[in-house]
Write an enzyme that holds these catalytic residues in place. Structure first.
Site, PDB file in Angstrom:
ATOM      1  N   GLU A  62       0.799  -1.216  -0.011  1.00 20.92           N
ATOM      2  CA  GLU A  62      -0.314   0.046  -0.071  1.00 20.92           C
ATOM      3  C   GLU A  62       1.020   1.003   0.098  1.00 20.92           C
ATOM      4  O   GLU A  62       1.881   1.402   0.737  1.00 20.92           O
ATOM      5  CB  GLU A  62      -0.951   0.010   1.250  1.00 20.92           C
ATOM      6  CG  GLU A  62      -2.118  -1.217   1.191  1.00 20.92           C
ATOM      7  CD  GLU A  62      -2.958  -1.189   2.348  1.00 20.92           C
ATOM      8  OE1 GLU A  62      -3.920  -2.185   2.095  1.00 20.92           O
ATOM      9  OE2 GLU A  62      -2.853  -0.522   3.144  1.00 20.92           O
ATOM     10  N   CYS A 114       3.608   8.430   1.143  1.00 19.38           N
ATOM     11  CA  CYS A 114       4.067   7.485   2.283  1.00 19.38           C
ATOM     12  C   CYS A 114       4.369   6.135   1.462  1.00 19.38           C
ATOM     13  O   CYS A 114       3.410   5.657   1.010  1.00 19.38           O
ATOM     14  CB  CYS A 114       2.989   7.457   3.258  1.00 19.38           C
ATOM     15  SG  CYS A 114       3.403   6.130   4.693  1.00 19.38           S
ATOM     16  N   CYS A 140       6.493  -6.941   7.055  1.00 17.90           N
ATOM     17  CA  CYS A 140       7.583  -6.446   7.857  1.00 17.90           C
ATOM     18  C   CYS A 140       7.957  -7.865   8.919  1.00 17.90           C
ATOM     19  O   CYS A 140       6.721  -8.313   9.347  1.00 17.90           O
ATOM     20  CB  CYS A 140       7.217  -5.256   8.748  1.00 17.90           C
ATOM     21  SG  CYS A 140       8.507  -4.647   9.633  1.00 17.90           S
ATOM     22  N   CYS A 187       6.397  -5.638  15.638  1.00 18.85           N
ATOM     23  CA  CYS A 187       5.956  -4.683  16.499  1.00 18.85           C
ATOM     24  C   CYS A 187       4.379  -4.819  16.738  1.00 18.85           C
ATOM     25  O   CYS A 187       3.557  -5.109  15.830  1.00 18.85           O
ATOM     26  CB  CYS A 187       5.955  -3.172  16.135  1.00 18.85           C
ATOM     27  SG  CYS A 187       7.817  -2.685  15.614  1.00 18.85           S
ATOM     28  N   CYS A 195       1.295  -2.689  15.410  1.00 11.50           N
ATOM     29  CA  CYS A 195       1.284  -2.374  14.001  1.00 11.50           C
ATOM     30  C   CYS A 195       0.684  -3.349  13.164  1.00 11.50           C
ATOM     31  O   CYS A 195       0.911  -4.666  13.120  1.00 11.50           O
ATOM     32  CB  CYS A 195       2.720  -2.036  13.652  1.00 11.50           C
ATOM     33  SG  CYS A 195       2.984  -1.772  11.743  1.00 11.50           S
ATOM     34  N   SER A 239      12.020   6.577   7.983  1.00 14.08           N
ATOM     35  CA  SER A 239      11.542   6.020   9.372  1.00 14.08           C
ATOM     36  C   SER A 239      12.040   4.674   9.598  1.00 14.08           C
ATOM     37  O   SER A 239      11.622   3.622   8.931  1.00 14.08           O
ATOM     38  CB  SER A 239       9.891   6.188   9.266  1.00 14.08           C
ATOM     39  OG  SER A 239       9.531   5.863  10.859  1.00 14.08           O
ATOM     40  N   CYS A 297      -1.113   5.950  10.102  1.00 10.15           N
ATOM     41  CA  CYS A 297       0.203   5.212  10.542  1.00 10.15           C
ATOM     42  C   CYS A 297      -0.168   3.831  11.305  1.00 10.15           C
ATOM     43  O   CYS A 297      -1.083   3.693  12.035  1.00 10.15           O
ATOM     44  CB  CYS A 297       0.870   5.876  11.584  1.00 10.15           C
ATOM     45  SG  CYS A 297       1.843   7.385  10.791  1.00 10.15           S
TER      46      CYS A 297
HETATM   47  N1  SAH Z   1       9.168   0.343   9.980  1.00 11.70           N
HETATM   48  C1  SAH Z   1       9.236   1.770  10.014  1.00 11.70           C
HETATM   49  C2  SAH Z   1       8.479   2.348   9.103  1.00 11.70           C
HETATM   50  C3  SAH Z   1       7.136   1.981   8.942  1.00 11.70           C
HETATM   51  S1  SAH Z   1       5.870   2.308  10.225  1.00 11.70           S
HETATM   52  C4  SAH Z   1       9.174   2.236  11.450  1.00 11.70           C
HETATM   53  O1  SAH Z   1       8.624   1.379  12.267  1.00 11.70           O
HETATM   54  O2  SAH Z   1       9.540   3.475  11.620  1.00 11.70           O
HETATM   55  C5  SAH Z   1       5.777   3.930  10.098  1.00 11.70           C
HETATM   56  C6  SAH Z   1       5.241   4.599  11.769  1.00 11.70           C
HETATM   57  O3  SAH Z   1       3.951   4.094  12.128  1.00 11.70           O
HETATM   58  C7  SAH Z   1       6.342   4.146  12.835  1.00 11.70           C
HETATM   59  O4  SAH Z   1       6.595   5.278  13.678  1.00 11.70           O
HETATM   60  C8  SAH Z   1       5.280   3.141  13.362  1.00 11.70           C
HETATM   61  O5  SAH Z   1       5.921   2.910  14.704  1.00 11.70           O
HETATM   62  C9  SAH Z   1       4.058   3.627  13.410  1.00 11.70           C
HETATM   63  N2  SAH Z   1       2.879   2.776  13.897  1.00 11.70           N
HETATM   64  C10 SAH Z   1       2.719   1.558  13.712  1.00 11.70           C
HETATM   65  N3  SAH Z   1       1.622   1.188  14.082  1.00 11.70           N
HETATM   66  C11 SAH Z   1       0.928   2.084  14.414  1.00 11.70           C
HETATM   67  C12 SAH Z   1      -0.355   2.425  14.992  1.00 11.70           C
HETATM   68  N4  SAH Z   1      -1.197   1.558  15.198  1.00 11.70           N
HETATM   69  N5  SAH Z   1      -0.659   3.540  15.330  1.00 11.70           N
HETATM   70  C13 SAH Z   1       0.251   4.798  15.211  1.00 11.70           C
HETATM   71  N6  SAH Z   1       1.541   4.556  14.716  1.00 11.70           N
HETATM   72  C14 SAH Z   1       1.926   3.377  14.321  1.00 11.70           C
HETATM   73 FE1  SF4 Z   2       7.636  -3.033  10.945  1.00 15.43          FE
HETATM   74 FE2  SF4 Z   2       7.725  -0.527  11.483  1.00 15.43          FE
HETATM   75 FE3  SF4 Z   2       5.362  -1.713  11.811  1.00 15.43          FE
HETATM   76 FE4  SF4 Z   2       7.200  -2.247  13.328  1.00 15.43          FE
HETATM   77  S1  SF4 Z   2       6.111  -0.471  13.111  1.00 15.43           S
HETATM   78  S2  SF4 Z   2       6.289  -3.820  12.412  1.00 15.43           S
HETATM   79  S3  SF4 Z   2       9.152  -2.015  12.259  1.00 15.43           S
HETATM   80  S4  SF4 Z   2       6.453  -1.498   9.894  1.00 15.43           S
END
Ligand code: SAH
Ligand code: SF4
Length: 339
Positions: free
Chosen positions: A87, A100, A107, A111, A114, A185, A327
């Protein structure tokens, strides 16, 4: 087969071997500066348009496009040739237009909060698959000009470092978006941050921190066990010293987990020596994580707590939440639907 944006200018010239050199330049310019598909390159003979389309197919196949009610956020779901799905999100603001983009299909970082992490890892994206997302976003942005790129879509850019950097260079040069308008990021992959610090391009860096003590961060961001906060701070310092750029920390505010006054104090102490800016994002809902995002009143208090301790912070709004484009919400729904 390599896709349209997987080839550099010299490789394109080689591919069009029998054509005069100016034709290869015309095609490369048409693809990048013109944002055109081969069939739209009306300055080329028709036979050459067909040849280019056949030699260099598109990598991305649009599956679905969703637009928010206000029309300012668009999410594109693309299918790749092997069936993987990614996406890309386009966001229009008063003073800029930001895309974006995804760096991986899925990934591997896991996390918990996410959606991409919950779905798991599929594969690396090629340079062409990354660059084509930017081209598609730039086409959709017209008549406005795409001005900023953030690697905040699906995937961990530092885990696909070489291709991401090659894509940055192409976005930077042929596509004409300056390195200063591009932000990578990362979840905090220390070797990647150190490599970025040593690159000639002054690409922006955002580090997804979310917790400033190792116990909480180990839970939210499992890679913290490999690159704990002390090591991460050293890498951030190296980046700031080498680039003289301001670093930002991303902090998804999670109710009762990392939004207490003690969390603000720990974050302030961590960010201060690095002179980092903090971006606060109330956690967006995802199917696999049932804790809520912090409410507006507490978000405002947390911001004030940081500011009282000398840290500048911006609350990022949850752009595109209604279309699952905010995000952390990017997932592979189309993949589930299609398979
Ligand atoms: N993998 C990289 C970039 C993609 S994620 C990273 O983790 O930085 C982009 C951003 O979205 C990151 O800051 C991540 O922590 C944030 N993110 C992930 N899940 C989220 C959620 N459910 N609510 C808000 N931000 C989130
Ligand atoms: Fe991957 Fe970033 Fe999501 Fe963590 S927050 S699972 S590093 S995309």
């Amino acid at each position: 087969m390599r896709s349209r944006y997987d080839v550099e200018a010299d490789e394109l010239a080689e591919l069009l071997g029998s054509e005069p050199a100016f034709r290869a330049r015309q095609v490369f310019d048409g693809l990048h500066r013109g944002l055109r598909r081969p069939e739209e390159m009306t300055d080329l003979p028709i036979s050459l348009r067909t040849t280019v389309a056949e030699l260099l197919p598109a990598a991305l196949h649009a599956e679905a496009t969703s637009v928010t009610d206000d029309g300012e956020t668009t999410k594109f779901a693309f299918r790749l040739d092997d069936g993987a799905a990614i996406e890309t999100v386009l966001m229009g603001y008063r003073d800029r237009v930001t895309a974006c983009v995804s760096s991986q299909a899925g990934c591997a970082m896991g996390c918990s909060f996410c959606a991409t992490g919950q779905a798991g890892y599929r594969r690396q994206l090629s340079v062409g698959e990354i660059v084509e997302q930017v081209v598609e976003a730039a086409r959709a942005a017209q008549p406005r000009r795409l001005s900023n790129i953030v690697f905040m879509g699906m995937g961990e850019p530092m885990a696909n470092y070489d291709r991401v950097l090659a894509a940055v260079r192409r976005i930077n040069g042929p596509l004409g978006i300056g390195a200063r308008k591009i932000t990578i990021s990362t979840v905090g992959i220390v070797p990647g941050i150190l490599r970025l610090a040593a690159e000639p391009e002054e690409v922006g860096l955002a580090v997804s921190l979310h917790a400033a003590n190792d116990v909480t961060r180990d839970k939210l961001v499992p890679i913290n066990r490999r690159y704990p906060l002390g090591m991460l701070a050293d890498a951030c310092e190296a980046y700031v010293e080498a680039t003289h750029r301001r670093l930002s920390f991303e902090w998804a505010l999670i109710d009762g987990v990392n939004d207490r006054p003690s969390d603000a104090a720990q974050l302030a102490a961590y960010a201060r020596p690095l002179r980092a800016h903090v971006n606060l994002i109330p956690l967006n809902p995802t199917p696999g994580y049932l804790v809520r995002g912090t409410g507006p009143a507490r978000v405002a208090e947390f911001t004030q707590e940081l500011e009282a301790q000398g840290i500048t912070a911006t609350v990022r709004n949850t752009r595109g939440r209604e279309i699952d484009a905010a995000c952390g919400q990017l997932a592979v729904k189309v993949e589930l639907k299609g398979s």
